[in-house]
Scaffold this active site. Structure first.
Site, short mmCIF file in Angstrom:
data_model
loop_
_atom_site.label_atom_id
_atom_site.label_comp_id
_atom_site.label_asym_id
_atom_site.label_seq_id
_atom_site.Cartn_x
_atom_site.Cartn_y
_atom_site.Cartn_z
N CYS A 97 -19.88 -6.68 1.20
CA CYS A 97 -19.48 -5.27 1.52
C CYS A 97 -18.03 -4.99 0.80
O CYS A 97 -17.21 -5.89 1.14
CB CYS A 97 -19.44 -4.91 3.12
N CYS A 134 -20.68 1.76 6.23
CA CYS A 134 -20.00 1.20 7.09
C CYS A 134 -18.86 1.89 7.60
O CYS A 134 -17.92 2.40 6.69
CB CYS A 134 -19.73 -0.23 7.05
N CYS A 173 -0.40 5.01 6.75
CA CYS A 173 -1.24 4.88 8.15
C CYS A 173 -0.49 4.20 9.16
O CYS A 173 -0.22 3.11 9.02
CB CYS A 173 -2.60 4.05 7.94
N CYS A 175 0.76 -1.10 0.05
CA CYS A 175 0.10 0.12 -0.03
C CYS A 175 0.79 1.20 -0.08
O CYS A 175 1.80 1.48 0.74
CB CYS A 175 -0.81 0.06 1.14
N ARG A 197 -20.02 -3.36 15.87
CA ARG A 197 -19.23 -4.72 15.52
C ARG A 197 -17.79 -4.53 16.38
O ARG A 197 -17.30 -3.59 16.50
CB ARG A 197 -18.73 -4.76 14.04
N CYS A 223 -1.26 0.35 10.40
CA CYS A 223 -1.41 -0.59 9.54
C CYS A 223 -0.26 -1.30 9.10
O CYS A 223 0.80 -0.74 8.85
CB CYS A 223 -2.25 0.13 8.27
N CYS A 244 -17.01 -9.53 3.54
CA CYS A 244 -16.28 -8.27 3.13
C CYS A 244 -14.88 -8.27 2.45
O CYS A 244 -13.89 -8.96 2.81
CB CYS A 244 -15.99 -7.73 4.69
#
Length: 402
Positions: free
Chosen positions: A142, A202, A69, A65, A272, A72, A109
């Protein structure tokens, strides 16, 4: 406690607590913890009964990526030794999804690392959604693909996606401290794009990144304002090789208070327990089911979760039941307005989401033998032993944990 009675009354009326009341929940003592759980549990049962929705993650593309962040394991510059692979083919993703559905998951997901999808990526994911729907007609799908460009949410909706996940993660005031390659406003914009396209939105948070109580309250109130159908609460897992590897501040009691506060602020929303529940809640996971009405089954994106059968046993032992495919997750007033509910995860395994792996080849949390009692650890000691990098399921030749 007058505070809790007030919060229950407000929750049953879908009325927002004040910021001061939300902060007071986080400030309650451990002596009052069971009272807090019982109060928030009344709100949870009023809107969702004793049902627990199961969600299953499929990591379509792992690592690599370009975003920075801090939380992560897939970030730019991450030294975490995670699985790295490019896009799964639709049939591979569909096979991975089928494992979760057979284990009881109602929602799949689909997550991919990266800043956001190209139009070609949207085509890939659309083909994957169609393949999953063909194989499992009742399953909800999702997508979680990062920042969306104009028109992409609509295309995902046309392909059969039911929902889109994109988390705010932390307060607007502190967002720049954890990510510099995109902004808090970018995230809000993507959630709004999902709403506008008719997808069930979400969006959630990550707790344990060094934020204050005020930051936690800020982000949960911001989420209430965005009005997603689902709010995943992730608990940071400080994975080695990431900038937040030393941030071990959460206790089971702290996690329960955060979940309770989220339930009071978002009373009729699917809350969740997402990444990090095994690591930070540990043996108190069943108590969290009185606050949240949704969890993930099995493993996460780059880290292992509790064994799938253990999740099911925990739900049954705690007196709850798995939500069936034919049941509507959201309360009637929400379901009729939205057309469904969302279940998804922190984008890109944002919480470092992991926990105990009891699957063959990954049993970092196998029980000690009867002749060798497990050592008792100080409560404040970081549980790095509970963090296991995922080496099975999507992107590997090993069976998934579901």
């Amino acid at each position: 406690m007058d505070l809790l009675n007030t919060l229950v009354d407000k929750g049953l009326r879908r009325e927002s607590p004040t910021r001061e009341e939300a902060l007071a929940v986080l400030a309650t003592s451990d002596d009052d913890l069971l009272d807090v759980v019982a109060a928030a549990g009344k709100v949870r049962r009023h809107w969702f009964g004793r049902r627990v929705k199961l969600n299953y993650l499929v990591n379509l593309k792992s690592g690599l990526c370009p975003e920075d962040c801090s939380y992560c394991s897939q970030r730019l510059g991450s030294k975490a030794e995670i699985l790295k692979y490019t896009w799964l083919k639709p049939d591979q993703a569909s096979a991975a999804a089928a494992a979760g559905v057979s284990g009881g998951a109602k929602r799949v997901c689909l997550v991919a690392s990266g800043r956001g999808p190209t139009d070609r990526d949207v085509d890939r994911v659309s083909d994957t959604i169609k393949a999953i729907k063909e194989q499992n007609g009742d399953v909800e799908v999702c997508a979680c693909l990062g920042l969306l460009s104009d028109g992409q949410a609509e295309r995902l909706r046309e392909a059969g996606a039911d929902a889109y996940n994109h988390n705010l993660n932390t307060s607007e005031a502190t967002y720049g401290d954890i990510t510099t390659t995109h902004t808090y406003a970018d995230r809000v914009d993507t959630v709004n794009k999902a709403h506008a396209a008719g997808l069930s939105a979400c969006s959630g948070l990550i707790a344990g990144m060094g934020e204050s109580d005020e930051d936690l309250v800020d982000v949960v109130f911001s989420l209430r304002e965005l009005d997603p159908d689902s709010v995943p609460v992730n608990f940071l897992i400080p994975m080695e090789g990431t900038p937040l590897a030393k941030e071990w501040h959460l206790t089971p009691q702290r996690c329960l208070r955060i979940l309770a506060m989220t339930r009071f602020v978002c009373p009729d929303v699917e809350v969740r327990i997402a990444g990090g529940r095994e690591v930070h809640l540990r043996t108190m996971q069943p108590l969290a089911l009185h606050l949240a009405n949704s969890i993930f089954l099995g493993d996460y994106l780059t880290s292992e979760g509790q064994a799938g059968h253990a999740d099911l046993e925990m739900i049954a032992d705690a007196g709850f039941e798995v939500e069936g495919a034919g049941e509507v997750t959201l309360p009637e007033h929400r379901a009729s307005a939205r057309g469904g509910g969302c279940g998804s995860h922190a984008d890109g395994d944002g919480a470092g989401a992991g926990g105990c792996g009891s699957h063959a080849g990954g049993g970092v949390c196998a029980p000690a033998s009867a002749s060798t009692p497990a050592p008792v650890r100080p409560a404040e000691e970081p549980r790095t032993d509970l963090v296991a990098v995922r080496r099975r399921g999507a992107g590997t030749d090993l069976a998934p944990n579901a």
